[in-house]
Design an enzyme around this catalytic site. Structure first.
Site, PDB file in Angstrom:
ATOM      1  N   CYS A 102       0.824  -1.209   0.000  1.00 38.53           N
ATOM      2  CA  CYS A 102       0.000   0.000   0.000  1.00 38.53           C
ATOM      3  C   CYS A 102       0.866   1.270   0.000  1.00 38.53           C
ATOM      4  O   CYS A 102       1.488   1.594  -1.003  1.00 38.53           O
ATOM      5  CB  CYS A 102      -0.968  -0.022   1.171  1.00 38.53           C
ATOM      6  SG  CYS A 102      -2.380   1.088   0.976  1.00 38.53           S
ATOM      7  N   ARG A 139     -13.204   5.287  -2.964  1.00 40.52           N
ATOM      8  CA  ARG A 139     -12.002   4.512  -2.687  1.00 40.52           C
ATOM      9  C   ARG A 139     -12.126   3.109  -3.280  1.00 40.52           C
ATOM     10  O   ARG A 139     -13.232   2.607  -3.533  1.00 40.52           O
ATOM     11  CB  ARG A 139     -11.760   4.398  -1.180  1.00 40.52           C
ATOM     12  CG  ARG A 139     -11.433   5.718  -0.509  1.00 40.52           C
ATOM     13  CD  ARG A 139     -11.280   5.550   0.987  1.00 40.52           C
ATOM     14  NE  ARG A 139     -10.124   4.711   1.319  1.00 40.52           N
ATOM     15  CZ  ARG A 139      -8.866   5.163   1.409  1.00 40.52           C
ATOM     16  NH1 ARG A 139      -8.610   6.452   1.186  1.00 40.52           N
ATOM     17  NH2 ARG A 139      -7.876   4.349   1.721  1.00 40.52           N
ATOM     18  N   HIS A 200      -3.812  -6.141   1.393  1.00 41.60           N
ATOM     19  CA  HIS A 200      -3.752  -6.331   2.831  1.00 41.60           C
ATOM     20  C   HIS A 200      -4.377  -7.684   3.134  1.00 41.60           C
ATOM     21  O   HIS A 200      -4.555  -8.514   2.265  1.00 41.60           O
ATOM     22  CB  HIS A 200      -4.529  -5.223   3.551  1.00 41.60           C
ATOM     23  CG  HIS A 200      -4.009  -3.857   3.289  1.00 41.60           C
ATOM     24  ND1 HIS A 200      -2.810  -3.408   3.798  1.00 41.60           N
ATOM     25  CD2 HIS A 200      -4.523  -2.824   2.566  1.00 41.60           C
ATOM     26  CE1 HIS A 200      -2.609  -2.151   3.412  1.00 41.60           C
ATOM     27  NE2 HIS A 200      -3.629  -1.778   2.667  1.00 41.60           N
TER      28      HIS A 200
END
Length: 295
Positions: A102, A139, A200
């Protein structure tokens, strides 16, 4: 009968910015690496590298950098460029395995342009750049699956920035989810043995094959070991072992007498992997994973 003296293999992992870039629980990646090494008799030492610490590449065998919010990335970006850049570049050019997740992925590209404020300069390891298009653009959030080396990787993504690749090779092709930018089905980036990704989850607990890939790269680089295409049975932990005739496990592994990494009992990990594939509607991929790894 040969007598063996066990001397465990050791690896040292440098964890960059453990206090600043720790937003999404990606410490689970380090816990997974440590446990998978431990089960094979390999000692994994973890050293934190914070703001102001220099990075001496000769002291490490693997590196990890996680993600954080934009306000935390700004001081990290400056420190990464000014304090750790030369050492990190030297490590990567020497084929040290690096996992950047990320925000760490974004800072290893050319730049990150936040929704507000000045650009954050990256190291340019990956020929890529990231732009946050503002709060009016949704997002990229949700489960994700991608194709990697004829296998699947699964995880959870949550990023506002859109990353675009220049000449960088993507980590994989998105099967379901957003990936780098929700436009071109690319996810992550690769340069030598450095891997950038938005996955993640944490990534490695649900993808034991990728965790072992990183460990293998580190062992190959440090000890000159090679993966055995057809692993044979070795009753004992992986280690540097001296026998009566002078052969060591390192030498035997180089000649493919012993496997590089002994297989582990990963049923739960693969069930978690398959459950995400099923959740995304990738039923044939989930069935293939369970068939392969239960066998």
């Amino acid at each position: 009968m040969a007598q063996y003296r066990i001397q465990p293999l050791t690896l040292t992992l440098g964890h960059l910015y453990p206090d600043q870039l720790n937003l999404y629980g990606d410490r689970g990646n380090i816990l997974t690496l440590r446990r998978r090494c431990q089960l094979r008799g390999i000692e994994l030492r973890v050293v934190g590298l914070g703001v102001g610490d220099a990075l001496a590449p000769d002291e490490y065998d693997m590196l990890f950098i996680g993600g954080g919010q934009d306000k935390e990335q700004a001081p990290v970006a400056q420190d990464l460029y000014e304090m750790k850049g030369i050492g990190l570049w030297a490590a990567i050019e020497d084929d040290m395995p690096v996992l950047a997740v990320c925000g760490g992925f974004q800072l290893l590209a050319h730049y990150y342009r936040p929704a507000e404020g000045p650009d954050m300069r990256g190291l340019g390891v990956f020929d890529a750049w990231t732009e946050h298009k503002g709060a009016q653009v949704a997002r990229c959030i949700g489960d994700i699956a991608l194709r990697w080396n004829e296998q699947t990787l699964v995880g959870f993504e949550n990023h506002g920035g859109r990353t675009y690749l220049g000449t960088a090779r993507p980590l994989g092709k998105v099967l379901k989810g957003y990936g780098n930018n929700a436009e071109d089905q690319t996810e992550g980036a690769i340069y030598r043995n450095a891997y950038g990704t938005y996955l993640h989850g944490s990534l490695l607990p649900k993808n034991p094959h990728f965790a072992d890939h990183l460990i293998e790269l580190a062992l190959q680089r440090k000890y000159g070991l090679q993966a055995d295409e057809e692993p044979q049975v070795f009753n004992g932990d992986h280690a540097s072992v001296a026998s009566e005739n002078g052969s060591t496990v390192l030498e035997l592994q180089k000649t493919n007498v012993l496997p590089l990494l002994t297989p582990l009992e990963d049923s739960l990990e693969w069930e978690a992997h398959a459950s995400i594939l099923e959740r995304l509607g990738l039923y044939s991929e989930a069935a293939a994973v369970l068939r392969t790894h239960k066998r």
